[in-house]
Design an enzyme around this catalytic site. Structure first.
Site, mmCIF file in Angstrom:
data_model
loop_
_atom_site.group_PDB
_atom_site.id
_atom_site.type_symbol
_atom_site.label_atom_id
_atom_site.label_comp_id
_atom_site.label_asym_id
_atom_site.label_seq_id
_atom_site.Cartn_x
_atom_site.Cartn_y
_atom_site.Cartn_z
ATOM 1 N N ASP A 99 0.827 -1.206 0.000
ATOM 2 C CA ASP A 99 0.000 0.000 0.000
ATOM 3 C C ASP A 99 0.863 1.257 0.000
ATOM 4 O O ASP A 99 1.978 1.263 0.526
ATOM 5 C CB ASP A 99 -0.918 -0.025 1.237
ATOM 6 C CG ASP A 99 -2.055 0.981 1.112
ATOM 7 O OD1 ASP A 99 -2.451 1.312 -0.021
ATOM 8 O OD2 ASP A 99 -2.545 1.441 2.166
ATOM 9 N N ASN A 143 1.109 3.460 -2.948
ATOM 10 C CA ASN A 143 1.565 3.911 -4.274
ATOM 11 C C ASN A 143 1.012 5.294 -4.624
ATOM 12 O O ASN A 143 1.720 6.161 -5.132
ATOM 13 C CB ASN A 143 1.077 2.943 -5.359
ATOM 14 C CG ASN A 143 1.701 1.573 -5.240
ATOM 15 O OD1 ASN A 143 2.602 1.366 -4.441
ATOM 16 N ND2 ASN A 143 1.227 0.633 -6.041
ATOM 17 N N GLY A 144 -0.287 5.482 -4.362
ATOM 18 C CA GLY A 144 -0.935 6.741 -4.723
ATOM 19 C C GLY A 144 -0.330 7.907 -3.959
ATOM 20 O O GLY A 144 -0.008 8.952 -4.535
ATOM 21 N N ARG A 145 -0.145 7.699 -2.642
ATOM 22 C CA ARG A 145 0.429 8.783 -1.823
ATOM 23 C C ARG A 145 1.861 9.083 -2.240
ATOM 24 O O ARG A 145 2.298 10.229 -2.250
ATOM 25 C CB ARG A 145 0.357 8.409 -0.339
ATOM 26 C CG ARG A 145 -1.017 8.677 0.263
ATOM 27 C CD ARG A 145 -1.211 7.972 1.557
ATOM 28 N NE ARG A 145 -1.443 6.547 1.344
ATOM 29 C CZ ARG A 145 -1.265 5.609 2.253
ATOM 30 N NH1 ARG A 145 -0.804 5.934 3.442
ATOM 31 N NH2 ARG A 145 -1.526 4.352 1.991
ATOM 32 N N ARG A 192 -1.148 9.253 -9.894
ATOM 33 C CA ARG A 192 -1.136 8.042 -9.060
ATOM 34 C C ARG A 192 -0.542 6.847 -9.801
ATOM 35 O O ARG A 192 0.124 5.996 -9.214
ATOM 36 C CB ARG A 192 -2.566 7.695 -8.625
ATOM 37 C CG ARG A 192 -3.170 8.658 -7.616
ATOM 38 C CD ARG A 192 -4.623 8.279 -7.328
ATOM 39 N NE ARG A 192 -4.722 6.926 -6.818
ATOM 40 C CZ ARG A 192 -4.546 6.581 -5.537
ATOM 41 N NH1 ARG A 192 -4.295 7.509 -4.647
ATOM 42 N NH2 ARG A 192 -4.646 5.338 -5.163
ATOM 43 N N ASN A 227 -10.969 -2.832 -5.350
ATOM 44 C CA ASN A 227 -10.237 -1.881 -6.190
ATOM 45 C C ASN A 227 -10.891 -1.673 -7.566
ATOM 46 O O ASN A 227 -10.596 -0.693 -8.250
ATOM 47 C CB ASN A 227 -8.773 -2.312 -6.375
ATOM 48 C CG ASN A 227 -7.916 -2.167 -5.132
ATOM 49 O OD1 ASN A 227 -6.964 -2.934 -4.920
ATOM 50 N ND2 ASN A 227 -8.209 -1.180 -4.298
ATOM 51 N N TRP A 228 -11.812 -2.558 -7.960
ATOM 52 C CA TRP A 228 -12.539 -2.338 -9.227
ATOM 53 C C TRP A 228 -13.328 -1.036 -9.171
ATOM 54 O O TRP A 228 -13.693 -0.477 -10.207
ATOM 55 C CB TRP A 228 -13.501 -3.496 -9.519
ATOM 56 C CG TRP A 228 -12.842 -4.799 -9.873
ATOM 57 C CD1 TRP A 228 -12.862 -5.941 -9.135
ATOM 58 C CD2 TRP A 228 -12.094 -5.112 -11.064
ATOM 59 N NE1 TRP A 228 -12.156 -6.936 -9.786
ATOM 60 C CE2 TRP A 228 -11.682 -6.465 -10.970
ATOM 61 C CE3 TRP A 228 -11.722 -4.384 -12.205
ATOM 62 C CZ2 TRP A 228 -10.927 -7.093 -11.957
ATOM 63 C CZ3 TRP A 228 -10.965 -5.018 -13.190
ATOM 64 C CH2 TRP A 228 -10.579 -6.352 -13.060
ATOM 65 N N ARG A 286 -12.293 1.799 -8.213
ATOM 66 C CA ARG A 286 -11.460 3.000 -8.447
ATOM 67 C C ARG A 286 -11.807 3.592 -9.825
ATOM 68 O O ARG A 286 -12.442 2.929 -10.640
ATOM 69 C CB ARG A 286 -9.981 2.610 -8.386
ATOM 70 C CG ARG A 286 -9.567 2.255 -6.971
ATOM 71 C CD ARG A 286 -8.076 2.259 -6.799
ATOM 72 N NE ARG A 286 -7.756 1.969 -5.405
ATOM 73 C CZ ARG A 286 -6.560 2.076 -4.883
ATOM 74 N NH1 ARG A 286 -5.548 2.481 -5.629
ATOM 75 N NH2 ARG A 286 -6.359 1.802 -3.616
ATOM 76 N N ARG A 339 1.969 -4.870 6.163
ATOM 77 C CA ARG A 339 1.280 -3.834 5.394
ATOM 78 C C ARG A 339 2.181 -2.622 5.335
ATOM 79 O O ARG A 339 2.627 -2.117 6.377
ATOM 80 C CB ARG A 339 -0.069 -3.450 5.986
ATOM 81 C CG ARG A 339 -0.783 -2.404 5.096
ATOM 82 C CD ARG A 339 -2.152 -2.029 5.560
ATOM 83 N NE ARG A 339 -2.791 -1.154 4.561
ATOM 84 C CZ ARG A 339 -4.027 -1.279 4.112
ATOM 85 N NH1 ARG A 339 -4.790 -2.244 4.564
ATOM 86 N NH2 ARG A 339 -4.524 -0.447 3.219
ATOM 87 N N SER A 399 -8.010 -4.659 5.306
ATOM 88 C CA SER A 399 -8.617 -4.386 3.998
ATOM 89 C C SER A 399 -9.067 -5.652 3.266
ATOM 90 O O SER A 399 -8.817 -5.795 2.057
ATOM 91 C CB SER A 399 -7.663 -3.562 3.120
ATOM 92 O OG SER A 399 -7.406 -2.318 3.704
HETATM 93 C C1 IPE Z 1 -5.500 -2.834 -0.235
HETATM 94 O O1 IPE Z 1 -5.149 -1.500 -0.388
HETATM 95 C C2 IPE Z 1 -5.453 -3.533 -1.553
HETATM 96 C C3 IPE Z 1 -4.124 -3.707 -2.153
HETATM 97 C C4 IPE Z 1 -2.989 -3.366 -1.613
HETATM 98 C C5 IPE Z 1 -4.113 -4.317 -3.445
HETATM 99 P P1 IPE Z 1 -6.236 -0.344 -0.512
HETATM 100 O O2 IPE Z 1 -5.505 0.921 -0.614
HETATM 101 O O3 IPE Z 1 -7.190 -0.657 -1.598
HETATM 102 O O4 IPE Z 1 -6.982 -0.461 0.881
HETATM 103 P P2 IPE Z 1 -8.007 0.530 1.590
HETATM 104 O O5 IPE Z 1 -9.188 0.625 0.701
HETATM 105 O O6 IPE Z 1 -7.327 1.842 1.761
HETATM 106 O O7 IPE Z 1 -8.314 -0.099 2.900
HETATM 107 C C1 IPE Z 2 -1.709 0.210 -3.354
HETATM 108 O O1 IPE Z 2 -1.491 1.566 -3.346
HETATM 109 C C2 IPE Z 2 -1.970 -0.324 -4.742
HETATM 110 C C3 IPE Z 2 -3.327 -0.817 -4.930
HETATM 111 C C4 IPE Z 2 -4.273 -0.782 -4.041
HETATM 112 C C5 IPE Z 2 -3.630 -1.400 -6.226
HETATM 113 P P1 IPE Z 2 -2.679 2.620 -3.300
HETATM 114 O O2 IPE Z 2 -3.054 2.966 -4.714
HETATM 115 O O3 IPE Z 2 -3.794 2.143 -2.452
HETATM 116 O O4 IPE Z 2 -1.954 3.854 -2.630
HETATM 117 P P2 IPE Z 2 -2.577 4.866 -1.584
HETATM 118 O O5 IPE Z 2 -3.075 4.074 -0.422
HETATM 119 O O6 IPE Z 2 -3.684 5.606 -2.280
HETATM 120 O O7 IPE Z 2 -1.420 5.753 -1.244
HETATM 121 MG MG MG Z 3 -4.181 2.359 -0.476
#
Ligand code: IPE
Ligand code: IPE
Ligand code: MG
Length: 256
Positions: free
Chosen positions: A17, A19-21, A30, A65-66, A68, A185, A193
Site C-alpha cells: 500500500d 503507491n498513490g500517496r 497516481r 479496487n474495481w 477506483r 502492510r 482491507s
Molecule cells: C489494499 O489496499 C489492496 C491492495 C494493496 C491491493 P487499498 O488501498 O485498496 O486499501 P483501503 O481501501 O485503503 O483499505
Molecule cells: C496500493 O497503493 C496499490 C493498490 C491498491 C492497487 P494505493 O493505490 O492504495 O496507494 P494509496 O493508499 O492511495 O497511497
Molecule cells: Mg491504499
C-alpha cells in the site's frame, strides 16, 4: 537488523500500500506510483527467494479496487501485464512457481493471455511460490466456499456434521499454501482491507510506514527480524510455549 535464517516465516503475505500517496507527494499521477511499485515487487521477490521463503503472497488488486476510477484500473491492469511479461524469464529461470488467488475470471483478456501461460509453465517449480492476489477479497472467498459447501450439503455429498474448521480450511483456495505466518502492510495504514481473512487468523502483523514504491530489502529484513522477536502462543501461555520450543540452534544470519 539481523535476520536468523533458520527461523524464517514459511508464508509471508504483503499488503502493498501507498503507491498513490508516493506519487501525490511528488505531484505525479497516481499511476506513476503504481509503476514504481512494480520495481518494489521485483526487489522483494528477489529478497524472499534469496532467503528461502517458501510462499510469498502479494495483494496486488482487491475485489474492492474495481471501484477506483476506470483510468486507474486500466493502468493497473496494463502494469500487471507489463510486470508478467518482463518478469517471465526471471520467474522461470529461478524456479519460482507463480500462482494466483482471487476472481481471476474478472481480469481482462490482455492480462489473462500472459498470466495463464506463466502459471502453467511454472506449476512444477519449487524454489518459491509467488502467489498474486488479484481481484481478491477475503469475505468473497469465504462466501464462495460457504456456497459450495451448501451445494454439497444440499446434494448429500457432505453431512453438515462433517463441516468443521479443517474441512473449511481445505476448501479455501488461499489456504493451499498454508496459514500466513507474517502479514506485512506498508504505507502506514493499520488495517487488513479484506485480505486473507481465514489464513491470516494467527498471522503476526507488521505495519511499515514506508510507502510501497520505496519499500526495499532492508524494510523487508526489518519485518522478518520483528517476526523473529515475537512469541507465537496460539492461545497457550508463554511457559507452555517455552517448554515445547526446540532448543535454540546455532543459526546463520543475514545482515541488512
Ligand atoms: C489494499 O489496499 C489492496 C491492495 C494493496 C491491493 P487499498 O488501498 O485498496 O486499501 P483501503 O481501501 O485503503 O483499505
Ligand atoms: C496500493 O497503493 C496499490 C493498490 C491498491 C492497487 P494505493 O493505490 O492504495 O496507494 P494509496 O493508499 O492511495 O497511497
Ligand atoms: Mg491504499
Amino acid at each position: 537488523m539481523l535476520v536468523e535464517v533458520r527461523r524464517l516465516p514459511r508464508h509471508v503475505a504483503i499488503i502493498m500500500d501507498g503507491n498513490g500517496r508516493w506519487a501525490q507527494l511528488r505531484r505525479q499521477p497516481r499511476t506513476e506510483g503504481h509503476r514504481r511499485g512494480s520495481d518494489a515487487v521485483r526487489r522483494v521477490v528477489r529478497a524472499a527467494r534469496r532467503l528461502g521463503i517458501e510462499t510469498l503472497t502479494l495483494f496486488a488488486f482487491s475485489e474492492q479496487n474495481w471501484d477506483r476510477p476506470p483510468d486507474e484500473v486500466e493502468a493497473l491492469m496494463s502494469l500487471l501485464r507489463e510486470f508478467l511479461v518482463t518478469e517471465r524469464d526471471e520467474i522461470l529461470g529461478n524456479a519460482i512457481r507463480l500462482t494466483t488467488v482471487g476472481r481471476i475470471g474478472r481480469l481482462p483478456a490482455m492480462v489473462r493471455e500472459v498470466l495463464d501461460p506463466l502459471v502453467e509453465a511454472s506449476a512444477s517449480h519449487r524454489a518459491m511460490t509467488l502467489c498474486l492476489a488479484l481481484s481478491y477479497g477475503g469475505r468473497e472467498e469465504i462466501a464462495d466456499v460457504a456456497r459450495r459447501i451448501a451445494q454439497c450439503a444440499a446434494s448429500g455429498s457432505v453431512l453438515p456434521s462433517d463441516v468443521d474448521e479443517s474441512y473449511v480450511s481445505k476448501m479455501i483456495p488461499s489456504m493451499e499454501f498454508g496459514e500466513v505466518d507474517l502479514l506485512i502492510r506498508t504505507g502506514g495504514e493499520q488495517r487488513i482491507s479484506n485480505f486473507l481473512l481465514w489464513g491470516a487468523a494467527y498471522a503476526e502483523l507488521h505495519f511499515s510506514p514506508t510507502l510501497w514504491p520505496d519499500y526495499g530489502e532492508a524494510d523487508f529484513f526489518d519485518a522478518l527480524a520483528a517476526f523473529q522477536a515475537r512469541e507465537r502462543r496460539f492461545g497457550r501461555t508463554s511457559a507452555q510455549v517455552r517448554e515445547s520450543a526446540p532448543s535454540p540452534s546455532v543459526a546463520s544470519h543475514v545482515q541488512s
